[in-house]
Scaffold this motif. Structure first.
Motif, PDB file in Angstrom:
ATOM      1  N   VAL A  56      10.554   5.582   3.601  1.00  0.00           N
ATOM      2  CA  VAL A  56      11.798   6.111   3.021  1.00  0.00           C
ATOM      3  C   VAL A  56      12.196   5.300   1.789  1.00  0.00           C
ATOM      4  CG1 VAL A  56      12.627   7.203   5.149  1.00  0.00           C
ATOM      5  CG2 VAL A  56      13.374   4.882   4.628  1.00  0.00           C
ATOM      6  N   ALA A  57      11.901   3.996   1.807  1.00  0.00           N
ATOM      7  CA  ALA A  57      12.229   3.166   0.628  1.00  0.00           C
ATOM      8  C   ALA A  57      11.382   3.598  -0.570  1.00  0.00           C
ATOM      9  CB  ALA A  57      12.002   1.690   0.936  1.00  0.00           C
ATOM     10  N   SER A  58      10.106   3.923  -0.325  1.00  0.00           N
ATOM     11  CA  SER A  58       9.228   4.335  -1.445  1.00  0.00           C
ATOM     12  C   SER A  58       9.718   5.663  -2.021  1.00  0.00           C
ATOM     13  CB  SER A  58       7.760   4.442  -0.991  1.00  0.00           C
ATOM     14  OG  SER A  58       7.568   5.556  -0.129  1.00  0.00           O
ATOM     15  N   LYS A  59      10.200   6.558  -1.179  1.00  0.00           N
ATOM     16  CA  LYS A  59      10.692   7.864  -1.654  1.00  0.00           C
ATOM     17  C   LYS A  59      12.047   7.695  -2.351  1.00  0.00           C
ATOM     18  CE  LYS A  59       7.363  10.642  -0.363  1.00  0.00           C
ATOM     19  NZ  LYS A  59       6.530  11.289  -1.384  1.00  0.00           N
ATOM     20  N   ALA A  60      12.897   6.806  -1.821  1.00  0.00           N
ATOM     21  CA  ALA A  60      14.184   6.549  -2.487  1.00  0.00           C
ATOM     22  C   ALA A  60      13.922   5.987  -3.885  1.00  0.00           C
ATOM     23  CB  ALA A  60      15.019   5.580  -1.655  1.00  0.00           C
ATOM     24  N   ALA A  61      12.899   5.140  -3.993  1.00  0.00           N
ATOM     25  CA  ALA A  61      12.549   4.570  -5.307  1.00  0.00           C
ATOM     26  C   ALA A  61      12.072   5.676  -6.250  1.00  0.00           C
ATOM     27  CB  ALA A  61      11.470   3.499  -5.138  1.00  0.00           C
ATOM     28  N   VAL A  62      11.287   6.611  -5.731  1.00  0.00           N
ATOM     29  CA  VAL A  62      10.829   7.758  -6.552  1.00  0.00           C
ATOM     30  C   VAL A  62      12.049   8.549  -7.046  1.00  0.00           C
ATOM     31  CG1 VAL A  62       9.672  10.020  -6.431  1.00  0.00           C
ATOM     32  CG2 VAL A  62       8.535   7.996  -5.514  1.00  0.00           C
ATOM     33  N   GLU A  63      13.027   8.744  -6.172  1.00  0.00           N
ATOM     34  CA  GLU A  63      14.198   9.549  -6.548  1.00  0.00           C
ATOM     35  C   GLU A  63      14.984   8.889  -7.678  1.00  0.00           C
ATOM     36  OE1 GLU A  63      16.478  11.505  -3.631  1.00  0.00           O
ATOM     37  OE2 GLU A  63      14.682  12.434  -2.792  1.00  0.00           O
TER      38      GLU A  63
ATOM     39  N   LEU B 127       0.846  -1.203   0.000  1.00  0.00           N
ATOM     40  CA  LEU B 127       0.000   0.000   0.000  1.00  0.00           C
ATOM     41  C   LEU B 127       0.884   1.257   0.000  1.00  0.00           C
ATOM     42  CD1 LEU B 127      -2.747   1.464   0.254  1.00  0.00           C
ATOM     43  CD2 LEU B 127      -2.520   1.252   2.748  1.00  0.00           C
ATOM     44  N   GLN B 128       1.962   1.187   0.791  1.00  0.00           N
ATOM     45  CA  GLN B 128       2.883   2.332   0.842  1.00  0.00           C
ATOM     46  C   GLN B 128       3.477   2.605  -0.542  1.00  0.00           C
ATOM     47  OE1 GLN B 128       4.611   4.455   3.919  1.00  0.00           O
ATOM     48  NE2 GLN B 128       3.941   5.257   1.982  1.00  0.00           N
ATOM     49  N   PHE B 129       3.933   1.548  -1.189  1.00  0.00           N
ATOM     50  CA  PHE B 129       4.536   1.718  -2.524  1.00  0.00           C
ATOM     51  C   PHE B 129       3.473   2.025  -3.575  1.00  0.00           C
ATOM     52  CE2 PHE B 129       9.105   0.973  -2.842  1.00  0.00           C
ATOM     53  CZ  PHE B 129       9.400   0.719  -1.513  1.00  0.00           C
ATOM     54  N   ASP B 130       2.279   1.475  -3.409  1.00  0.00           N
ATOM     55  CA  ASP B 130       1.228   1.722  -4.410  1.00  0.00           C
ATOM     56  C   ASP B 130       0.908   3.213  -4.453  1.00  0.00           C
ATOM     57  OD1 ASP B 130      -0.383   0.777  -6.387  1.00  0.00           O
ATOM     58  OD2 ASP B 130      -2.090   0.338  -5.081  1.00  0.00           O
ATOM     59  N   THR B 131       0.864   3.841  -3.294  1.00  0.00           N
ATOM     60  CA  THR B 131       0.549   5.275  -3.233  1.00  0.00           C
ATOM     61  C   THR B 131       1.765   6.113  -3.630  1.00  0.00           C
ATOM     62  OG1 THR B 131      -0.896   4.761  -1.346  1.00  0.00           O
ATOM     63  CG2 THR B 131      -0.408   7.090  -1.749  1.00  0.00           C
ATOM     64  N   ASN B 132       2.862   5.921  -2.927  1.00  0.00           N
ATOM     65  CA  ASN B 132       3.998   6.868  -3.069  1.00  0.00           C
ATOM     66  C   ASN B 132       4.844   6.628  -4.314  1.00  0.00           C
ATOM     67  OD1 ASN B 132       3.081   7.615  -0.569  1.00  0.00           O
ATOM     68  ND2 ASN B 132       5.062   7.540   0.440  1.00  0.00           N
ATOM     69  N   PHE B 133       4.927   5.391  -4.756  1.00  0.00           N
ATOM     70  CA  PHE B 133       5.786   5.101  -5.916  1.00  0.00           C
ATOM     71  C   PHE B 133       4.959   4.802  -7.172  1.00  0.00           C
ATOM     72  CE2 PHE B 133       8.053   2.122  -8.677  1.00  0.00           C
ATOM     73  CZ  PHE B 133       9.133   2.911  -9.035  1.00  0.00           C
ATOM     74  N   PHE B 134       4.086   3.794  -7.096  1.00  0.00           N
ATOM     75  CA  PHE B 134       3.325   3.447  -8.310  1.00  0.00           C
ATOM     76  C   PHE B 134       2.324   4.540  -8.661  1.00  0.00           C
ATOM     77  CE2 PHE B 134       4.955  -0.692  -6.954  1.00  0.00           C
ATOM     78  CZ  PHE B 134       5.631  -1.028  -8.117  1.00  0.00           C
ATOM     79  N   GLY B 135       1.868   5.285  -7.631  1.00  0.00           N
ATOM     80  CA  GLY B 135       0.972   6.414  -7.908  1.00  0.00           C
ATOM     81  C   GLY B 135       1.659   7.442  -8.795  1.00  0.00           C
TER      82      GLY B 135
END
Ligand code: NAP
Length: 286
Positions: A162-169, A115-123
């Motif tokens: 933080v992992a989801s944001k690092a992935a976005v970066e 859910l964290q990655f679905d919102t912050n990264f896959f979103g």
């Protein structure tokens, strides 16, 4: 301000905090701003009833709010299609919608992590995929991805965030290089602790309750985060940093918001990772 990317802006997660501030500030600068929220009217309904303005400045510049759930491909497409139908293009996208899940790695279930990655990264990925064909057609555009200073540090009990944001970066860095040929720019904005609805909206890993081996430490650590967020600056400081990036023909790849955080990110280059990890652990009571 020179409008290098046109006049139409899409801000995801514009119902509160940083997104709301960005949307209202840019509307005040004369941009045509579309903000999204999961609670706003469906794009179809908005079109039928005349769109609700939200926020805006004394001159009556308003933000048009439409529904978007970044976790739904269909919802993202409907919102982007609506703006394209009305405006013929989207010049600037601010991928801001996001939330945090707190808890130890062990206590966080795969579903919670997803859910964290679905919102912050896959979103972010879903929105980018919908807008890029239109930006490529126009041969210009700017994608601003709201990350976090946290993406650079091993903050305990915030691992999935933080992992989801690092992935976005990292995705943003790759994207920036892929889009050079099309004249489309990508910029990552890293806010530090900011006083928004983020703290109240934070979810907690279900298994992290009193029976968890991490309960005491995680509560102490999360209390530090919550205090720092609530003592943080108003989100307008992030909105102004975003606006400065928009005003540039060649925005930097990464913008850290605030002098203190800029200094921290700079000094980090000279500190061994093990020392950095130790300092972060101390800061967050581990
Ligand atoms: N506050 C901080 O200290 C801080 C620091 C660094 C980075 N950030 C980042 O800044 C961004 C904005 O956060 P904020 O601090 O302004 O928090 P906020 O006040 O809680 O706002 C979050 C926004 O995201 C939207 N959102 C959440 N889940 C969504 C979903 N599935 N689909 C669409 N929209 C969704 C919410 O809209 P609805 O609920 O209305 O749909 C809301 O407008 C986030 O990416 C966050 O990680 C915040």
């Amino acid at each position: 301000m020179k409008k290098h990317y046109g006049n139409v802006v899409l801000v995801t997660g514009a119902s509160s905090g940083i997104g709301k501030s960005c949307a209202e500030y840019l509307a005040g600068l004369g941009f045509r701003v579309y903000g999204t929220s999961r609670k706003a009217p469906e794009p179809r309904e908005a079109a039928a009833h005349g769109v609700d303005g939200n926020g805006g400045d004394a001159a009556g510049n308003t933000v048009t709010m439409i529904r978007m759930d970044v976790c739904s491909e269909e919802s993202v497409k409907a919102a982007v299609d609506y703006i394209i139908d009305r405006e013929g293009g989207i010049g600037i996208v601010i991928n801001n919608a996001g939330m945090g899940i707190a808890g130890s790695v062990e206590d966080t279930s795969t579903e919670e992590a997803m859910l964290q990655f679905d919102t912050n990264f896959f979103g972010v990925h879903r929105v980018i995929r919908q807008v890029l064909p239109h930006m490529r057609k126009k041969g210009r555009g700017l994608i601003v991805n709201i990350s976090s200073v946290g993406a650079l540090f091993p903050i305990p009990f915030q691992s999935m965030y933080v992992a989801s944001k690092a992935a976005v970066e990292l995705m943003s860095g790759s994207l920036r290089n892929e889009l050079r040929q099309f004249g489309i720019k990508v910029c990552v904005v890293e806010p530090g602790d900011t006083k928004t609805g983020f703290t109240g909206n934070r979810l907690f890993a279900e298994a992290g309750g009193e029976s968890s081996a991490y309960y005491q430490k995680s509560r102490e650590s999360i209390a530090v985060m919550e205090r720092d967020e609530m003592n943080g600056p108003d989100p307008i400081v992030v909105a102004k940093a975003v606006a400065r990036a928009i005003g540039r023909k060649n925005p930097p790849a990464f913008i850290t918001v605030g002098m203190g955080y800029k200094l921290l990110v700079f000094l980090r280059r000279f500190v061994p990772r093990s020392l950095e990890s130790f300092v972060v652990a101390r800061m967050y009571k581990c």
